[in-house]
Write an enzyme that holds these catalytic residues in place. Structure first.
Site: not given
Ligand code: ARG
Ligand code: ZN
Length: 854
Positions: A262, A264, A299
């Site tokens: 998805g 990082m 994130e």
């Protein structure tokens, strides 16, 4: 390649050397990149004289220690280790090496996504860039200069703050970035490309201004609005909820099309799968918008839970992932609807994590060994990990949890720690003894709670018994400690007379409630307070789905009631009248339409498979189809009316009420689809044509594809024509066709592989076409074995390109042992064929070997 061998948590040893700081220069050329790596290294362990740097497939050009070229006797390079012998106490190591990002199809380390050069280093990608101590407990200060052609790569990014820009000869330019926060190599990132950008800014709680930039392919800038908005909401939320402030001058996000997962959380430079960045109403569905909000937040939240405080080793992955998922789930609940968030989080948990937990790849949220760490970015580590954090929150309460988090941040900032440090903070700040709770980190499998009730003269007794499954090594496991929220409803007045949080801690327990006026109905595991399976003698699903005040239990009861009826159908019985009435009751409900859309959904085939052995998938599918059809025939008028009332094709807003209207009428349309009539296909076709939103178009296409070959072809070719240039929309195109219920899916999927838009090197496309087919139960489990054969063939092909993708596709075979013997036989042949393939990756080997042998 290295031998395939496992790594164990119990073997953890501290690093022998530390890297104080590292200066990197990336000299990017069309065919290759030269990396110049200068590390200031200190020996930590006086006994050792050899520094072993992790290093995969690197072409070494120069190697200097304190400025002097190393003779070949002073180092060796084998088995993915570059070993430097006889090192002094402190020294500077200079390494120059060459890499080939455009040949890197694993998408790990430095690689090309189209014309963009980017990185993915978690968990162990950095060793594909330059020799390094590639482990999370080696934290260092990074200064990075990226140099490339000015025209081809005007944008050059790395972590931290921008220090200077350089001009060099030959039309090249460079930019230097400095990240003041020491970090492990897995958080390192570099990006070079000719990118579009959307700029904004955020002023933090201590009045620091942060530049926010989202980079994407040129032309997609207008699709970044929602992501930017989500980022700002997340930044604000973390300040308000956790007192956490951002800590750099820049927060950069780059969207790329080729990405294994998805997104990082690289420090100050997140790299995202474009799927989780780009959206507008005409190309993204409502679910896509929600997904973007949650992944952007996830994130961002890692900046504190993951980056500032990181993991000592990869066995601690849930320390940052479970916690960060918990944080993003509560963020989404605050931004949208808490009830719906909870229901959908539990739904995903059951669909994915419960399945994993019941399979040979079952593992504790803190695994004890791995062959390929990439295989442990699992629903268990992430989603069950989040449930474990949620249980702690439930046990100690909101205020204690807040204080414990502050203590955790204060104490461990800048460190690489273990789950023990986290649990220490939780316990220290709350005074709650969590010793027994820790089993949740060490044991695997989903525990069951067996419940028996009795009532006599105003006294209600609840007897519980924990059934803890064996682990995959067939060893016994101990009973757990967890919060169990319950309520009791007066069965006559429907009043809630008891509401409590019980603590389950022993194998068998009794809880007694006195002074009750009438008999009571038990509402158990409210809000899904623990990730367990409840088994009850005579559950009152009908009552609960109508009268419970807990929205989660109402939803669960509707599902459980339907599952009960499906069991009856499988046993050759008919659908009880009362169930049909109860479903009619749901159809008549007023109130939140999104919630109602969930209540009206029938259980998935995966849900039906749970707690079953000897599964005949086709029978489950038929039972489900029959239940759906009978309900829809019974309530046809009502469902059509529901559709007509809420169908607003020209509304493309993404506020809660517009989304809710789309949710309910699309639920209605999908239900109606099972009638397979001309009338319904006309309605669906009209929706496809007139609706402005992608949400509506996708549902219309799904319904058409299942029931009308002719209209479906018409709509799909229109769709293709309109969107063939938009890869994110083409993912939907492939997924819709691969999930078709019409005969001949496999042949069509195979043909689609030849479509010029399809590219087996792009993970999103592989997931959409092949991954979706593997979830199409009807055809994946085709009784002639053709589905299994196809998937195995593709896995072998993909493994040579991208091992991570291959092993994730192989997950579809996890159900192996639970199938009936006929399907098992067919699957076995294919699994054996995969596992005996020459030079199979260790990622794929680990998964398939477990499926076959555990
Ligand atoms: N840390 C990233 C996240 O949770 C995911 C990294 C996954 N890495 C992998 N090799 N699968 O957002
Ligand atoms: Zn994460």
């Amino acid at each position: 390649m290295k031998e395939i061998e496992a790594i164990y948590l119990k073997d953890y040893k501290k690093p022998l050397y530390c890297i104080k700081d590292v200066t990197l220069v990336f000299d990017i050329f069309d065919e290759y990149t030269v990396v110049k790596n200068t590390m200031n290294i200190i020996k930590e362990d006086q006994e050792s004289n050899e520094l072993a740097l992790d290093s995969i497939d690197l072409e070494l050009l120069t190697l200097k220690l304190d400025g002097v070229e190393l003779e070949s006797s002073r180092y060796s390079y084998e088995d993915e280790k570059l070993t430097i012998k006889d090192t002094p106490q402190t020294f500077t190591l200079y390494i120059e090496n060459k890499i080939y990002p455009n040949e890197n199809t694993e998408l790990e380390g430095l690689y090309n996504s189209g014309d963009i050069i980017c990185t993915q280093n978690e968990p162990e990608g950095f060793r594909r860039i330059t020799p390094y101590l590639d482990r999370p407990d080696v934290m260092s200060v990074f200064t990075t200069t990226v140099i490339a052609d000015r025209e081809k790569y005007p944008v050059l990014l790395s972590n931290g703050n921008k220090r200077q820009c350089h001009d060099s000869f030959d039309n090249r330019h460079g930019v230097t970035w400095h990240d003041p926060h020491p970090k492990p190599a897995y958080l390192f990132a570099v990006v070079a490309g000719d990118l579009g950008v959307v700029e904004d800014s955020f002023v933090t709680m201590s009045k620091q201004e942060v530049a926010l930039n989202i980079y994407c392919d040129k032309g997609n800038e207008s699709k970044c609005t929602h992501a930017m908005h989500s980022l700002k909401s997340a930044m604000k939320w973390d300040e308000e909820k956790y007192q956490r402030e951002y800590d750099l001058e820049y927060y950069n996000i780059v969207a790329v099309d080729s990405f294994n997962m998805g997104a990082m959380e690289n420090k100050g430079l997140n790299i995202f799968n474009s799927h989780y960045v780009l959206a507008d109403e005409t190309t993204a569905t409502d679910a896509n918008f929600m997904g973007i909000e949650s992944v952007i937040a996830h994130e961002y939240f890692h900046n504190w839970t993951g980056n500032r405080i990181t993991c000592r080793d990869w066995f601690q992955l849930t320390l940052k992932e479970g916690l960060t998922v918990y944080r993003d789930q509560t963020f989404s609940a605050d931004m949208n609807s808490e009830a719906i968030q909870r229901i959908s989080d539990v739904k995903t948990l059951k669909e994915r994590q419960f399945v994993e937990d019941a399979s040979p790849t079952s593992h504790p949220i803190q695994p004890k060994s791995y062959i390929s760490m990439n295989n442990f970015y699992t629903a268990t580590v992430y989603e069950k990990g989040a449930e474990v954090i949620r249980m702690i929150h439930t046990l100690i309460g909101e205020l204690n949890f807040f204080n414990a988090m502050q203590l955790y941040f204060d104490k461990f900032d800048g460190m690489a720690v273990t789950v023990d440090e986290f649990l220490w903070a939780m316990q220290e700040a709350s005074g709650h003894d969590l010793t027994a709770f820790k089993l949740w980190y060490d044991q695997s499998g989903t525990p069951t709670l067996k419940v028996e009730e009795s009532y006599e003269d105003g006294v209600y007794r609840l007897n519980t018994k924990q059934i803890v499954p064996l682990n995959v090594e067939k060893e016994e496991q101990k009973p757990y400690y967890y919060p169990l929220k319950i309520a009791l409803f007066d069965e006559i007045t429907y009043e809630c007379v008891v509401e409590e949080m019980l603590i389950i801690s022993k194998e068998s327990e009794e809880f007694v409630f006195k002074g009750l006026k009438n008999g009571v109905v038990l509402s158990i595991n409210r809000d899904f307070s623990a990730p367990i399976i409840v088994k009850q003698k005579d559950p009152k699903y009908r009552f609960l789905m109508m009268h419970d005040t807990n929205s989660f239990v109402r939803y669960e009861s509707a599902q459980a009631y339907a599952l009960e009826v499906l069991e009856l159908l499988l046993a050759g019985k008919d659908i009880p009248r009362e169930y049909k009435e109860a479903y009619g009751y749901l159809l008549d409900l007023d109130g939140d339409l999104s919630y109602k859309a969930l209540l009206l959904e029938l259980p998935t085939v995966t849900a039906m498979m749970q707690n079953r052995e000897d599964i005949d998938v086709q029978k489950l599918i038929s039972a489900r189809e029959r239940l759906e059809k009978e309900l829809v025939l019974e309530y046809r008028e009502k469902i059509i009316q529901l559709y007509e009332t809420h169908h607003q094709p020209k509304n493309s807003e993404i506020d809660a009420s517009s989304m809710a209207q789309r949710a309910i009428k699309n639920r209605a349309l999908k239900l109606l689809g099972c009638l397979e009539t001309q009338e319904i296909s006309q309605i669906a076709y009209k929706q496809y044509e007139e609706s402005l939103t992608m949400t509506d178009k996708v549902v219309a296409l799904e319904v058409l594809e299942n029931i009308s070959q002719e209209l479906s072809q018409k709509a799909f070719s229109d769709f293709y024509e309109r969107y063939s240039n938009d890869t994110l929309v083409m993912n939907k195109y492939f997924a819709l066709l691969a999930s078709s219920k019409r005969d001949g899916v496999l042949q069509r999927v195979e043909q689609l592989e030849n479509d010029e838009v399809f590219d087996i090197k792009v993970p999103n496309l592989v997931r959409s076409l092949i991954g979706t087919f593997a979830r199409n139960e009807k055809y994946f489990h085709a009784t002639d074995g053709s589905g299994y054969k196809y998937l195995a063939k593709k896995i072998i092909e993909v493994d040579k390109i991208n091992a991570q993708m291959a092993s994730s596709l192989a997950g579809a075979f996890k159900i192996y042992k639970k199938l009936n013997s006929k399907s098992q036989k067919l699957m076995k042949v294919e699994l054996e064929c995969v596992v005996s393939t020459q030079s199979i990756s260790k990622n794929l080997f680990e998964i398939v070997d477990k499926i076959l042998n555990k």
